[in-house]
Every structure is written in structure tokens, then in C-alpha cells.
Scaffold this motif. Structure first.
Motif, PDB file in Angstrom:
ATOM      1  N   SER A  30       0.848  -1.189   0.000  1.00  0.00           N
ATOM      2  CA  SER A  30       0.000   0.000   0.000  1.00  0.00           C
ATOM      3  C   SER A  30       0.876   1.229   0.000  1.00  0.00           C
ATOM      4  O   SER A  30       1.968   1.212   0.552  1.00  0.00           O
ATOM      5  CB  SER A  30      -0.904   0.003   1.239  1.00  0.00           C
ATOM      6  N   VAL A  54       1.502   6.709   3.724  1.00  0.00           N
ATOM      7  CA  VAL A  54       0.640   7.830   4.061  1.00  0.00           C
ATOM      8  C   VAL A  54       1.502   9.063   4.301  1.00  0.00           C
ATOM      9  O   VAL A  54       2.447   9.020   5.085  1.00  0.00           O
ATOM     10  CB  VAL A  54      -0.178   7.525   5.340  1.00  0.00           C
ATOM     11  N   ARG A  96     -12.228   0.458  10.377  1.00  0.00           N
ATOM     12  CA  ARG A  96     -10.853   0.645   9.894  1.00  0.00           C
ATOM     13  C   ARG A  96     -10.218   1.907  10.451  1.00  0.00           C
ATOM     14  O   ARG A  96      -8.995   2.012  10.503  1.00  0.00           O
ATOM     15  CB  ARG A  96     -10.846   0.700   8.361  1.00  0.00           C
ATOM     16  N   ARG A  97     -11.040   2.867  10.854  1.00  0.00           N
ATOM     17  CA  ARG A  97     -10.510   4.150  11.330  1.00  0.00           C
ATOM     18  C   ARG A  97     -10.432   4.244  12.856  1.00  0.00           C
ATOM     19  O   ARG A  97      -9.577   4.954  13.382  1.00  0.00           O
ATOM     20  CB  ARG A  97     -11.375   5.296  10.778  1.00  0.00           C
ATOM     21  N   ARG A 145      -5.938  -5.956   5.431  1.00  0.00           N
ATOM     22  CA  ARG A 145      -4.614  -5.344   5.486  1.00  0.00           C
ATOM     23  C   ARG A 145      -3.807  -5.957   6.622  1.00  0.00           C
ATOM     24  O   ARG A 145      -4.356  -6.506   7.586  1.00  0.00           O
ATOM     25  CB  ARG A 145      -4.732  -3.836   5.698  1.00  0.00           C
ATOM     26  N   THR A 171      -3.293  -0.698  11.550  1.00  0.00           N
ATOM     27  CA  THR A 171      -2.748  -0.817  10.207  1.00  0.00           C
ATOM     28  C   THR A 171      -1.886   0.402   9.873  1.00  0.00           C
ATOM     29  O   THR A 171      -1.922   1.430  10.558  1.00  0.00           O
ATOM     30  CB  THR A 171      -3.865  -0.916   9.151  1.00  0.00           C
ATOM     31  N   MET A 207      -2.421   2.392   7.686  1.00  0.00           N
ATOM     32  CA  MET A 207      -3.291   3.489   7.274  1.00  0.00           C
ATOM     33  C   MET A 207      -3.174   4.680   8.225  1.00  0.00           C
ATOM     34  O   MET A 207      -3.391   5.825   7.829  1.00  0.00           O
ATOM     35  CB  MET A 207      -4.741   2.987   7.250  1.00  0.00           C
TER      36      MET A 207
END
Length: 445
Positions: A6, A9, A79-80, A255, A320, A322
Motif C-alpha cells: 500500500s 501515508v 478501519r478508522r 490489510r 494498520t 493506514m
């Protein structure tokens, strides 16, 4: 193993967790304002206690709907924010719901008793016997009290996950009873067509979210991917890895760092759901979990046969890449908590330092894989062994291993005592809170 990488970020990216949290607060605040507006438009009773009771009932209905949203397992939120934090917020919202319900019942009962000159107990019995929907509300109240009792920490620790989950299913019965009570006697509900439409929308979204996240999506994903056990590989005397294959796994939105609730569909295990993290980054062809024999569920993994059907709920979790805010990372694992850390190392970009804390070298599960990955990615790997006391990851020791720790994202996974100690160390070392990432998987199952 070829992994699906991925993109990194950017350090300046807005934190997804902050956006989701602010969104939830805004939704709750906006709905509270709308509820208050409709209540005011419906008019006030002459008795102040009745007015207080009606407001408490309206806010309890809103909190009940919000509780359902928190545990609906909607992917965007999960996910957040992560299932552990959403579950914890659900628990604390439950306490607010309990107190507003108690306030509703007590205020309404005493308010009507004051007007009728009856004692409160007789008044409550009279309301249950003569007013449509009050008896249903009383049953809902009892159910919520029982569910709140089994959710207390001392009770939760003594119950199997399946028992706790079964009791919680009665929440939906309580929701239906509370809604029918609101329809039958709620003056605000029937005050205007706008108010009626609003409350139907609130309950529709709440129940629809649960139906979608807890039932439709798991059934659809399992029907689509047809998961099966490919192989079972012992990693140590009490640790085993399970490789799982299926169809179109490249389209499964999993993920590194996430976990699933796994059900292995054998005649003696199909009813058990166990949360296990992915121990390798998803590569589009197979998934892998690695578990230590800590109970009947994980101990039985060793005896799974290849070809066994698997029903998996997920992927879940916000642990993750992310959520990265810095170009460099520190990954800290304790014991079998190495599984999501090993997966993260496989996916993560930028320079990484990995610290693996175990009692002895023989306890370092997946260490050979970690070493190969670290070598391939140019990461530093430190194996820290020894008894819990003295603390080998105390502030001085950790700062010596990672001098620039305050400039890195820190991902932490391990046993609760070790995690609590390391979190204290990170605070002492002034690592900014947004750079610290962890999940407590016990809340998930």
C-alpha cells in the motif's frame, strides 16, 4: 511471499481516526439537537418531573440507537477507530443509556404520582396496566439491566464469549420493545409528521447498520470467497499457523495488522468464534493466522484437517499502516503479539525498528521470518529476552535501543501487562499520542 503493498501515508495527511471520531461526535450532537427541538415543539407538561422524564426517555432512545451504530461493525468506522475502541465506547454509552432510562422511569412515575396522589409503586403498576406500551417498556428496562449486569468487568471475565454474546442478542428484543413503547405513548413521536419521519429514520439507520454489518456483509463475503483450510503448520510446541485459501482473495479488503473472527466449520467447533490476527500480509492468494494454545479454541487448531470450511467475520481493526503519521516506524511485539507486527513489517514502508520481547529465545515465535524480513527491508531487529522484572523496555532501555523514538510511529501488540508498561514508557519518553498505535483484542472476543 509476494505482498500487496500500500502506498505510504504522507506525514501531513489528516488522521483518519480523528475524522471518524469527530464525525461520530457531530452526528450524536446534531441528533441530540434535533431531538430537543422536536420535544420543545411538542409542548411541555404541567408537571416538571414529567417533563424531565420525557426528555430522559428521548435521549435514552437516541443513545440506544447510537449504541447499535457503534457495534454494527461498519468497515468505514472499524478501519478508522478499531473494534476495541468502538466496543469500549459502546460500553460507556450503555452506562449513559442505563442512567437516562432510570431517570425516565423514576421521573415519569413520581411525576404522575404527584398529580394523582398515588404512591409511586401503585402509580407504576397503574401505568403498566392501563397505558399501552408501558408494560413493554418495563420488560425492555429489565432486559437492559440484565445485559448491563453481564457487561460489568467482573461478570464479563467469568463468561465465555458465546454466552456473553447470546445474552447480548436480547438487546435487539429490548430495542423493539422500546420502539413500540415510543410509538404508542411518545408525544414527541406523534407531534408532527417530521418528528415521526425522523424517529423512523433514526431506528431504521441503526437497525439497518447492524443488519448490514453483522449479517449481510459476513454472509456475502463468505459466500463469495469460499474459505478453506489449506495447511496447518506447527511453529512451536504450543503454537500453530493455519493457512487459508479461497476464491478472489485479491478482492478481500484485508490489510496487515487486522484480524478476523474465525469459525472452523467442524462438528465440534462451528459454534466457536475466535479472534486471531493475520500473521502475514495478505497476498491475494491466501491468508495466514498464527495462534498460541491458550484455550480450547486455539488449542484445537492443531487438529484441523486441510479442506475444512472456514467462516470468517472481518477483516476488523485499525491496527494498520493506514494510521501512520511519520515516515519511520517502531514495531514492538510481546509473545504471540508478534503476529500482527510481523504482518505489518511485511507491508510497511520506510525505515523500521522491530523489538520482540519474550521470556526466552525458544519463545520467539516466527523469529526466523522476522529476521529474514528485517534483512530484506533494511530494518533493525532486536530480540529482548528475560523475566518481566527488571523491565527490559523501561524508558532508559528503550531510549537506548531507539534514540529517535519520538520521531517514529509506534505500533505495539502484546500481553496486556506488557502493553500497559510500554504505554507508560512511551508517555515518559514524550512520544506524541497520535504516533502510538495499539489495539486490545480481548474486547473483540
Amino acid at each position: 511471499m509476494t505482498t500487496v503493498q500500500s502506498p505510504p501515508v504522507p506525514p501531513t495527511a489528516i488522521r483518519p481516526k480523528a475524522v471518524a471520531r469527530a464525525g461520530l461526535y457531530a452526528v450524536l450532537a446534531a441528533n441530540a439537537a434535533v431531538v430537543t427541538l422536536f420535544a420543545v415543539q411538542a409542548g411541555f407538561a404541567s408537571n416538571a418531573l414529567v417533563v424531565i422524564g420525557r426528555f430522559a426517555g428521548l435521549y435514552s432512545a437516541l443513545l440506544m440507537a447510537f449504541q447499535l451504530l457503534l457495534v454494527a461493525r461498519l468497515p468505514w468506522l472499524d478501519r478508522r477507530i478499531g473494534m476495541d475502541r468502538l466496543t469500549n465506547w459502546h460500553r460507556w454509552t450503555g452506562f449513559g443509556l442505563l442512567w437516562t432510562l432510570v431517570g425516565h422511569v423514576v421521573s415519569i412515575t413520581f411525576g404522575y404520582a404527584e398529580s394523582s396522589s398515588m404512591n409511586p409503586v401503585s402509580q407504576l403498576v397503574d401505568l403498566a396496566e392501563t397505558v399501552e406500551g408501558v408494560l413493554r417498556a418495563a420488560v425492555a428496562m429489565v432486559l437492559i439491566l440484565v445485559i448491563g449486569g453481564v457487561s460489568a468487568r467482573w461478570a464479563r471475565r467469568r463468561l465465555a464469549y458465546e454466552t456473553w454474546h447470546f445474552v447480548h442478542l436480547y438487546t435487539y428484543v429490548a430495542v423493539v420493545l422500546a420502539f413500540t413503547h415510543q410509538v404508542a405513548v411518545g408525544t414527541t413521536f406523534t407531534a408532527s409528521s417530521a418528528a415521526t419521519a425522523y424517529w423512523y429514520a433514526v431506528w431504521g439507520v441503526a437497525l439497518g447498520s447492524v443488519f448490514l454489518g453483522r449479517l449481510v456483509m459476513p454472509l456475502w463475503r463468505n459466500q463469495r470467497h469460499q474459505l478453506r483450510v489449506e495447511a496447518v503448520v506447527p511453529e512451536a510446541d504450543n503454537v500453530v499457523s493455519v493457512y487459508i485459501t479461497g476464491r478472489d482473495l485479491d478482492r478481500l479488503p484485508a490489510r496487515a495488522g487486522q484480524f478476523f473472527l474465525w469459525r472452523f466449520l467442524t462438528k465440534d467447533r462451528w459454534w466457536q468464534a475466535n479472534p486471531f490476527s493475520l500473521s502475514a500480509a495478505p497476498d491475494g492468494t491466501r491468508l495466514r493466522l498464527t495462534a498460541k494454545a491458550a484455550g480450547d479454541g486455539s488449542a484445537g487448531l492443531r487438529h484441523l484437517e486441510p479442506g475444512t470450511r472456514v467462516f470468517a467475520e472481518g477483516p476488523y481493526g485499525a491496527f494498520t499502516a493506514m494510521h501512520r503519521t511519520r515516515p519511520e516506524a517502531l514495531l514492538i511485539a510481546g509473545g504471540v503479539g508478534v503476529t500482527p507486527i510481523r504482518a505489518l513489517l511485511e507491508e510497511i514502508h520506510g525505515h523500521a525498528v522491530v523489538i520482540y520481547r519474550v521470556a526466552g529465545e525458544r519463545d520467539a515465535v516466527l523469529y526466523d521470518e522476522l529476521r529474514e524480513l528485517a534483512l530484506a527491508k533494511g530494518a533493525e531487529l532486536h530480540l529482548v529476552t528475560g523475566p518481566p522484572v527488571p523491565d527490559r523496555l523501561a524508558p532508559r532501555e528503550l531510549a537506548a535501543l531507539v534514540p529517535d523514538i519520538a520521531e517514529r510511529d509506534v505500533f505495539l501488540c502484546g500481553p496486556p501487562p506488557m502493553m500497559n508498561a510500554v504505554l507508560g514508557t512511551l508517555r515518559e519518553l514524550d512520544v506524541p499520542k497520535p504516533q502510538i498505535h495499539f489495539e486490545r483484542f480481548s474486547l473483540a472476543g
